[in-house]
Write a protein that holds these residues in place. Structure first.
Motif, PDB file in Angstrom:
ATOM      1  N   UNK A 168       0.836  -1.193   0.000  1.00  0.00           N
ATOM      2  CA  UNK A 168       0.000   0.000   0.000  1.00  0.00           C
ATOM      3  C   UNK A 168       0.874   1.248   0.000  1.00  0.00           C
ATOM      4  N   UNK A 192      -3.050   0.340  -3.822  1.00  0.00           N
ATOM      5  CA  UNK A 192      -2.640  -0.966  -3.362  1.00  0.00           C
ATOM      6  C   UNK A 192      -2.209  -1.720  -4.617  1.00  0.00           C
ATOM      7  N   UNK A 205       1.693  -5.872   3.093  1.00  0.00           N
ATOM      8  CA  UNK A 205       0.811  -6.918   3.598  1.00  0.00           C
ATOM      9  C   UNK A 205       1.557  -8.240   3.430  1.00  0.00           C
ATOM     10  N   UNK A 244      -0.688 -12.110   5.653  1.00  0.00           N
ATOM     11  CA  UNK A 244      -1.636 -12.098   6.770  1.00  0.00           C
ATOM     12  C   UNK A 244      -2.538 -10.914   6.473  1.00  0.00           C
ATOM     13  N   UNK A 245      -3.371 -10.559   7.375  1.00  0.00           N
ATOM     14  CA  UNK A 245      -4.186  -9.383   7.086  1.00  0.00           C
ATOM     15  C   UNK A 245      -3.733  -8.160   7.857  1.00  0.00           C
ATOM     16  N   UNK A 246      -2.447  -8.135   8.277  1.00  0.00           N
ATOM     17  CA  UNK A 246      -1.973  -6.942   8.961  1.00  0.00           C
ATOM     18  C   UNK A 246      -0.943  -6.224   8.098  1.00  0.00           C
ATOM     19  N   UNK A 247      -0.994  -4.910   8.177  1.00  0.00           N
ATOM     20  CA  UNK A 247      -0.048  -4.078   7.443  1.00  0.00           C
ATOM     21  C   UNK A 247       1.165  -3.765   8.304  1.00  0.00           C
ATOM     22  N   UNK A 275       4.105  -1.063   8.462  1.00  0.00           N
ATOM     23  CA  UNK A 275       4.296   0.278   7.927  1.00  0.00           C
ATOM     24  C   UNK A 275       5.758   0.675   7.889  1.00  0.00           C
ATOM     25  N   UNK A 276       6.101   1.461   6.870  1.00  0.00           N
ATOM     26  CA  UNK A 276       7.383   2.138   6.875  1.00  0.00           C
ATOM     27  C   UNK A 276       7.304   3.385   7.746  1.00  0.00           C
TER      28      UNK A 276
END
Lengths: 113, 108
Positions: free
Chosen positions: B33, B48, B90, B93-96, B98-99
């Motif tokens: 994303x 995305x 992603x 899994x369904x978690x992001x 982040x940078x």
């Protein structure tokens, strides 16, 4: 265009108090998420929720945290006994399925004094 | 360990310049994303993508799976593009994840 909403926009609470942060995801979405961002730091995943149960949670999401979908529209994050270090911006997000784009709410700024 | 690295951390540009923000990640992502965070804190999803290239207005996002790298480009930058740009991965899994974000300031 449908959007994720969050209330309140800003919550101030005293250490040790319970807080409930509220989110209304987009209506046809099935996956719900909470993230937090401590001031000056990156966004961190807290928890994901699908089919009325937690599907994944991070190490941050300890026993002090809980999530609930009390009715067909709201998705809540409860912090039982807030600590100073819980002060952060909390974002709710939702998606139609786990591989789809996530849509973020505007955030709730939580300040614990 | 699943990580996301962004560069640069800060970027200033004159109006009209072409902007590139880079993101690298470790193996096994299912999608990437690109997000925009405004000064007030709100997060808006820009793209995305899991392969190739996407374009929306003056924004272009590309991803190279072999090199584990993605770029966000802004053509003809404008002061209203000033924001923090974040890539998030992603990882099956369904978690992001982040940078840390790239803070962009575009001056008139």
């Amino acid at each position: 265009e449908p959007e994720v909403t969050q209330t309140p926009s800003h919550q101030v609470t005293q250490m040790g108090q319970e807080v409930i942060l509220r989110c209304v995801p987009i209506s046809n979405h099935l996956y719900f998420y909470w993230y937090r961002q401590i001031l000056g730091q990156k966004v961190e995943f807290l928890v994901s929720f699908y089919n009325n149960e937690i599907s994944e949670k991070s190490e941050i999401f300890d026993d002090q945290f809980s999530v609930e979908r009390p009715d067909g529209s709201n998705f809540t994050l409860k912090i039982r006994s807030t600590k100073l270090e819980d002060s952060a911006m909390y974002f709710c997000a939702s998606s139609r399925d786990s591989s789809r784009e996530q849509y973020f709410g505007p955030g709730t700024r939580l300040t614990v004094t | 360990k699943n990580e996301v690295e962004q560069s640069p951390q800060n970027l200033t540009a004159q109006e009209g310049e072409f902007i590139t923000i880079n993101c690298s990640y470790s193996v096994g992502i299912s999608a990437l994303h690109w997000l925009q965070q405004h000064p007030g804190g709100g997060i808006v999803s820009l793209f995305m993508l899991s392969s190739g290239k996407k374009k929306h207005g003056r924004l272009i996002a590309t991803i190279n799976i072999q090199e584990k790298h993605s770029s966000l480009h802004i053509t003809a930058s404008h002061p209203r593009d000033s924001a923090v740009y974040i890539c998030a991965a992603l990882y099956n899994t369904d978690k992001l994840i982040f940078g840390t974000g790239t803070r962009l300031q575009v001056f008139p």
